[in-house]
Design an enzyme around this catalytic site. Structure first.
Site, short mmCIF file in Angstrom:
data_model
loop_
_atom_site.label_atom_id
_atom_site.label_comp_id
_atom_site.label_asym_id
_atom_site.label_seq_id
_atom_site.Cartn_x
_atom_site.Cartn_y
_atom_site.Cartn_z
N ASP A 235 71.52 35.38 13.38
CA ASP A 235 70.08 35.57 13.24
C ASP A 235 69.64 35.54 11.79
OD1 ASP A 235 70.10 35.95 15.96
OD2 ASP A 235 69.19 37.94 15.92
N HIS B 214 74.65 38.01 11.67
CA HIS B 214 73.53 37.56 10.84
C HIS B 214 74.03 36.64 9.72
CE1 HIS B 214 72.00 41.19 12.80
NE2 HIS B 214 70.79 40.68 12.64
#
Length: 283
Positions: free
Chosen positions: A105, A250
């Site tokens: 992400d 991430h």
């Protein structure tokens, strides 16, 4: 998502996410047929690790290898039919067999995304990247590299806001602008989206469906955004490994050097244990 964005308290957001109920499983997808075959399966009698509970919240490129885009051979501008309006995001993908999905992400980020792409390329696997529009707009070259390597590019809003606090118009702007950037760079808009912080509401489900996207959550949260140490991230992935699991990590939003280092360690271990690392396809 830029690193100077302030994240709301994750425990508070977890209550919001859990208030939506347990996420459903997905039965309208298929595994990417171009994914690399797995290494030999684990020894007989060795059980897989149990899945985690509900969610909380550049080396040189090898010259002789390049993944083929998932869109190869598909009709131009092909998009599946608009999905129904969901009431919960999908959390796991049980129909993929002995497979797992890795997702990243907040990017793309020029400091960390290239290294993650290089590691995935080295092991010839695909992943899902849920990009923030402002980051994708700033790094279209990395967006193209994701698509060229066959990764799924999803929508993670424009600026990583807390969605339940937005008006319908603001949600449409956050999702719509991001889809427009991805479409302008790659020639096709995202088919998947993920709410920042895992905080969804009915407006986001309705608007996401109207934009042609299915909502994707996760099964295993590495909590790498807390920078708990590379070994801890690796342990969380391996402890949560199981068929159908979707792992959240991430590639932007802060210092992601631990996330990069952890991927280099847990990805070959997952492959050695017989997992096929794949991505979903809408059918």
């Amino acid at each position: 998502m830029r690193s100077d964005h302030i994240r709301p308290d994750r425990r508070t957001l977890l209550k919001v996410a859990l208030g939506l109920g347990t996420a459903t499983t997905l039965h309208l997808i298929a595994a990417d047929p171009a994914s690399t075959p797995t290494r030999p399966a684990r020894a007989a009698g060795t059980p897989p690790a149990a899945a985690a509970g509900p969610p909380a919240g550049l080396p040189a490129r090898p010259p002789a290898y390049r993944l083929q885009p998932m869109t190869a051979g598909a009709p131009p501008r092909f998009r599946p039919a608009r999905p129904p309006v969901r009431t919960r995001p999908f959390e796991e993908l049980p129909d993929l067999g002995h497979s797992m999905v890795l997702s990243f992400d907040d990017g793309p980020d020029a400091r960390y995304t290239p290294d993650i792409l290089a590691t995935l390329r080295k092991h010839r696997v695909r992943a899902m990247f849920f990009v923030c529009g402002e980051m994708a707009d700033a790094h279209p070259d990395l967006l193209r590299e994701m698509a060229d390597d066959g990764h799924v590019v999803g929508n993670h809003s424009w600026s990583h806001p807390l969605v339940p606090g937005l008006s319908r118009a603001a949600i449409r702007d956050e999702l719509g602008r991001t889809s427009d950037v991805v479409d302008s760079v790659l020639g096709t808009a995202p088919l998947w989206y993920r709410a920042p912080y895992g905080a969804w509401n009915r407006n986001s489900f309705e608007i996401g469906a109207d934009l042609g996207m299915e909502p994707m959550a996760w099964t295993v949260d590495t909590l790498d955004w807390t920078t708990p140490g590379t070994g801890t991230i690796v342990r969380r992935v391996m402890d949560g490994a199981a068929p159908g699991v979707v792992v959240l990590s991430h590639d932007a939003g802060g210092n992601r050097s631990q996330s990069v280092a952890a991927l280099r360690r847990y990805l070959p271990r997952l492959l050695d244990e017989g997992y096929r690392i794949t991505v979903p396809q809408r059918v």
